[in-house]
Design a protein around this motif. Sequence first.
Motif, PDB file in Angstrom:
ATOM      1  N   GLY A  10       0.823  -1.212   0.000  1.00 39.48           N
ATOM      2  CA  GLY A  10       0.000   0.000   0.000  1.00 39.48           C
ATOM      3  C   GLY A  10       0.852   1.255   0.000  1.00 39.48           C
ATOM      4  N   ALA A  11       1.943   1.231   0.763  1.00 37.17           N
ATOM      5  CA  ALA A  11       2.831   2.392   0.803  1.00 37.17           C
ATOM      6  C   ALA A  11       3.467   2.640  -0.554  1.00 37.17           C
ATOM      7  N   GLY A  12       3.532   1.566  -1.387  1.00 35.90           N
ATOM      8  CA  GLY A  12       4.049   1.729  -2.737  1.00 35.90           C
ATOM      9  C   GLY A  12       3.015   2.322  -3.685  1.00 35.90           C
ATOM     10  N   GLY A  13       1.847   2.659  -3.153  1.00 37.16           N
ATOM     11  CA  GLY A  13       0.838   3.309  -3.985  1.00 37.16           C
ATOM     12  C   GLY A  13       0.066   2.349  -4.865  1.00 37.16           C
ATOM     13  N   LEU A  14       0.054   1.032  -4.497  1.00 35.82           N
ATOM     14  CA  LEU A  14      -0.642   0.060  -5.332  1.00 35.82           C
ATOM     15  C   LEU A  14      -2.099  -0.081  -4.895  1.00 35.82           C
ATOM     16  N   GLY A  15      -2.961  -0.315  -5.865  1.00 40.04           N
ATOM     17  CA  GLY A  15      -4.337  -0.691  -5.566  1.00 40.04           C
ATOM     18  C   GLY A  15      -5.157   0.383  -4.879  1.00 40.04           C
ATOM     19  N   VAL A  16      -6.350  -0.022  -4.410  1.00 40.50           N
ATOM     20  CA  VAL A  16      -7.234   0.939  -3.751  1.00 40.50           C
ATOM     21  C   VAL A  16      -6.664   1.370  -2.405  1.00 40.50           C
ATOM     22  N   LEU A  17      -5.888   0.456  -1.795  1.00 42.43           N
ATOM     23  CA  LEU A  17      -5.314   0.795  -0.506  1.00 42.43           C
ATOM     24  C   LEU A  17      -4.216   1.844  -0.644  1.00 42.43           C
ATOM     25  N   GLY A  18      -3.505   1.770  -1.768  1.00 40.56           N
ATOM     26  CA  GLY A  18      -2.381   2.686  -1.931  1.00 40.56           C
ATOM     27  C   GLY A  18      -2.792   4.006  -2.549  1.00 40.56           C
ATOM     28  N   ALA A  19      -4.092   4.121  -2.914  1.00 42.10           N
ATOM     29  CA  ALA A  19      -4.535   5.305  -3.650  1.00 42.10           C
ATOM     30  C   ALA A  19      -4.236   6.589  -2.896  1.00 42.10           C
ATOM     31  N   ASP A  20      -4.396   6.554  -1.553  1.00 41.06           N
ATOM     32  CA  ASP A  20      -4.145   7.794  -0.813  1.00 41.06           C
ATOM     33  C   ASP A  20      -3.104   7.623   0.292  1.00 41.06           C
ATOM     34  N   SER A  21      -2.319   6.563   0.206  1.00 45.03           N
ATOM     35  CA  SER A  21      -1.323   6.385   1.264  1.00 45.03           C
ATOM     36  C   SER A  21       0.074   6.116   0.705  1.00 45.03           C
ATOM     37  N   ALA A  22       0.318   6.491  -0.540  1.00 48.87           N
ATOM     38  CA  ALA A  22       1.616   6.205  -1.150  1.00 48.87           C
ATOM     39  C   ALA A  22       2.699   7.079  -0.525  1.00 48.87           C
ATOM     40  N   VAL A  23       3.760   6.426  -0.061  1.00 50.04           N
ATOM     41  CA  VAL A  23       4.891   7.200   0.441  1.00 50.04           C
ATOM     42  C   VAL A  23       6.181   6.832  -0.282  1.00 50.04           C
ATOM     43  N   MET A  24       6.093   5.834  -1.161  1.00 51.26           N
ATOM     44  CA  MET A  24       7.289   5.466  -1.929  1.00 51.26           C
ATOM     45  C   MET A  24       6.862   4.898  -3.273  1.00 51.26           C
ATOM     46  N   SER A  25       7.858   4.575  -4.100  1.00 47.22           N
ATOM     47  CA  SER A  25       7.542   4.109  -5.448  1.00 47.22           C
ATOM     48  C   SER A  25       7.002   2.681  -5.388  1.00 47.22           C
ATOM     49  N   THR A  27       7.958   0.175  -7.044  1.00 48.10           N
ATOM     50  CA  THR A  27       9.074  -0.777  -7.020  1.00 48.10           C
ATOM     51  C   THR A  27       9.545  -1.004  -5.589  1.00 48.10           C
ATOM     52  N   MET A  28       9.650   0.083  -4.823  1.00 46.54           N
ATOM     53  CA  MET A  28      10.085  -0.053  -3.431  1.00 46.54           C
ATOM     54  C   MET A  28       9.068  -0.875  -2.641  1.00 46.54           C
ATOM     55  N   GLY A  29       7.775  -0.624  -2.918  1.00 50.16           N
ATOM     56  CA  GLY A  29       6.737  -1.395  -2.233  1.00 50.16           C
ATOM     57  C   GLY A  29       6.872  -2.885  -2.515  1.00 50.16           C
ATOM     58  N   VAL A  30       7.177  -3.219  -3.773  1.00 49.56           N
ATOM     59  CA  VAL A  30       7.320  -4.633  -4.143  1.00 49.56           C
ATOM     60  C   VAL A  30       8.566  -5.227  -3.492  1.00 49.56           C
ATOM     61  N   ILE A  31       9.663  -4.455  -3.475  1.00 53.15           N
ATOM     62  CA  ILE A  31      10.886  -4.954  -2.845  1.00 53.15           C
ATOM     63  C   ILE A  31      10.646  -5.173  -1.348  1.00 53.15           C
ATOM     64  N   PHE A  32       9.942  -4.223  -0.743  1.00 55.63           N
ATOM     65  CA  PHE A  32       9.632  -4.294   0.681  1.00 55.63           C
ATOM     66  C   PHE A  32       8.861  -5.571   1.007  1.00 55.63           C
ATOM     67  N   SER A  33       7.764  -5.784   0.267  1.00 56.42           N
ATOM     68  CA  SER A  33       6.957  -6.970   0.552  1.00 56.42           C
ATOM     69  C   SER A  33       7.689  -8.234   0.106  1.00 56.42           C
ATOM     70  N   GLY A  34       8.445  -8.119  -0.998  1.00 55.72           N
ATOM     71  CA  GLY A  34       9.169  -9.288  -1.502  1.00 55.72           C
ATOM     72  C   GLY A  34      10.196  -9.801  -0.512  1.00 55.72           C
ATOM     73  N   SER A  35      10.851  -8.886   0.210  1.00 51.98           N
ATOM     74  CA  SER A  35      11.853  -9.358   1.166  1.00 51.98           C
ATOM     75  C   SER A  35      11.184 -10.110   2.322  1.00 51.98           C
ATOM     76  N   LEU A  36       9.971  -9.698   2.687  1.00 49.53           N
ATOM     77  CA  LEU A  36       9.236 -10.449   3.713  1.00 49.53           C
ATOM     78  C   LEU A  36       8.876 -11.842   3.209  1.00 49.53           C
ATOM     79  N   ILE A  37       8.510 -11.896   1.924  1.00 50.35           N
ATOM     80  CA  ILE A  37       8.168 -13.184   1.318  1.00 50.35           C
ATOM     81  C   ILE A  37       9.377 -14.111   1.336  1.00 50.35           C
TER      82      ILE A  37
END
Lengths: 190, 619
Positions: A10-25, A27-37
Amino acid sequence: KYYMLIGGLGAGGLGVLGADSAVMSPTMGVIFSGSLIVSGLLNIAYFWPIVYTAYFESENRHDAKPLLEFPMGGKTESYGVSVGRLTDGGKPVDEDGGYAVDQYPSDHTTDGHDDHDHGHDHDDHDHHHGGPPAEGWERRTPWTESTWLMMVPIGLIATGAVVLGIVPGQAIFFDLVVYIVEEVTGEVVP
Amino acid sequence: MSPTELLSTVPPAVPILLAALLVAVVPRTAGYVLGALATIYLFVVSWAVPPGEYLSVLFLGFDAQLFVVDDFARLLGLGFGFLGTAAVAYSASSDLPRTTMAFVLSYIASVAGVIFAGDWLTLLFFWELMAVTSTLVVWNYGGDAVRAGYRYAIAHGIGGVLVLWAVTWHYVEVGTFFIGVEAAGIAPGAPALLAALGIGVNCAFIGLHTWLPDTYPRPHIAASVFLSVFTTKTSAYVLYQAFPEGHLYLAYMGGLMAVYGVCFALLQHDMRALLSYHIQAQLGYMVAGIGIGTAIGIAGAMAHLFNNILYKALLFMAVGVIIYRTGEEDLYELGGLWREMPLTAVGFLVGALSITAVPGFSGFISKGMVLDAADPGYYGAPEYQALYWLLMIGAVGTFLSFIKLGYYAFLHGPATTSVKDAKPGHTVGMFSVAAACIVLGIAWTTFVDLLPFSAELFEEGQVDPYSVGHLTDAAILLVVSVVLFPIIRKPLSKIGHVNDMDRVLNPLTFYTGRVSMLAVTETFAAVDRAGVALVRKCYWVGNNPVLAVGRVTSRLPPWLGGTDHRFDGGSRSISDRRSDGGQVAEPTPSRLYLRATIGGTILLIVLALTIVLFVLVFL
């Protein structure tokens, strides 16, 4: 992790959740979640060998696990034999029956350790090299597994972990987290 | 409260889980009875509870629906409940240890959780639990099964985290976890790709399938029966939930799986490995039907799923009895067993006739539906012409490999050993499932009634398995296979072990793990060394301030630091002799002369102030 994954994306600005809460790109959002995965997967790779060695391999058929060392497929001997060291970093028993640490006291820094090693020596008189005893571990019922001073805290913490995991809404701890997040950021946790 | 309402308050996973706990402590017979009762409960609930949503609760902190009944979940619940009971009876005669039975029941409980889940979060929770419990079922056998179980766990771990990523991403995209709300299936784009790969591991997509023939031949024979049923079939249903509208690529993946699976099945010596590759091939038909995405395609896939639960378990049971009695896993070491084990031979025959889709048996109905959904001559779109042929090749391969299995196990030569036939529990298990295979093949209208979209199918008359065209197709397949088998039998028996993709994928996974772990630990060690070195330096400076300043000033250019000082240096020794007349071994400064020029001093002070100012203003 669910919350962090969702928050990361969501912080990466993806989807309906990220529509108003984006604080980074994104790509960063995907890297962030990907490292948890990836970390979730590594948990299986690192921890599960401990489980299956402890509970499912037999005393006379187990191996040194090939994670960092040893060839693929493992080596059918105890880890202690393969690297010549005990798991606490000490050295195994000499051929003539004395501990290497007795000859070189500086190898061991604490007295407590030394006592422990001696106690161990008296418990099983043959000199196995770090693996399970040749005649197998002593079998105990769950009720006599260990002292209750150990089992009760372990049991309590384990129960707490499950309760917090399954019904976080009913456990106060999670309410506290939600409250703090709302007070600090003004965001309402879904 | 009516009985149905009572049933709808207790989701099937709960009593099965309770039975799992009890099996471990109560006497063996009582435990098996409890296990059977719990699986019967699954069947009864699936039969009696009307479609609807029950038990909407707050789960893991989110709104969740733990118990949703629809046509799909009912179908799977009926199949799993029926088969589960039969397999518990089978296990009772197979010396399956109580602890394994406890793990098996917890595995069935997680499966029940998956199929009745109404939201992705609950589904994922039980999906991961299913991976854990099935790993425990494998591990509990010990020996070779332990390491295979670990590879199984890694494969399912990869699948599990991919689905986890897909589900959370789906939530971020659409704002809800409920299945089918806001989006049909999983959100398109990255979540869909991740879901296809993650579910693809469990569905044994080519390249993600190596765990299947690796693991299923190794554990206890009764454990194999359970494993062969639940994970893959549940996953095919989840694949449908993620992609309810299908996809061309999925359909063709299914077609390729059917061909790939039978090719490798034909090459196997180990009986359970042969059956394991057939799981992949049969899943191919389901994936193809789901990929096509039409009513008949999906209904066919679900029908095939239901039948596969029955006949694949039946085949594993029959082969299990052979292994139980002879201790032999290798097909080429057996022969002539039909005289020794007629009951097992009958059970195997029914299973083989069902899986090869001979008219009169259950597989004929469902495989026919999938083939019709692909065939442009019936209800398929033109782009599925090639898929149809792939599925037909798969059908021929299925015939061939079961003729091979039956021939070498039951017919070929005289029996080498004299063995007993199936035990009572084995017989009950096999024959109840075999009876279901025959009944479903004959009373096919009742069966199709159970399927999703059945009203639509009947209305348009799309299901007509015993038409002349279908029977001719079946006859052609049979004749081709019977002619082909004698031709390929000799060459086939000469081929030794053929490597599958695991030959490449296992080392690849292993070395990726090792190299990345070394890279991480070495990087960490380097950072650690640098940090420790810095702290050491600081300690040294704190302990030896004079020396430290001396070293720094000795490096200053002469115009800055004054005229008369190099190290040895920083101390202005008047002579190189010590006061006692001895030679100074290594000159160490006892006094420090720091004499900067006035300009240099001002420059240093201004520099220091500038840095302080800079830090204050900008940070």
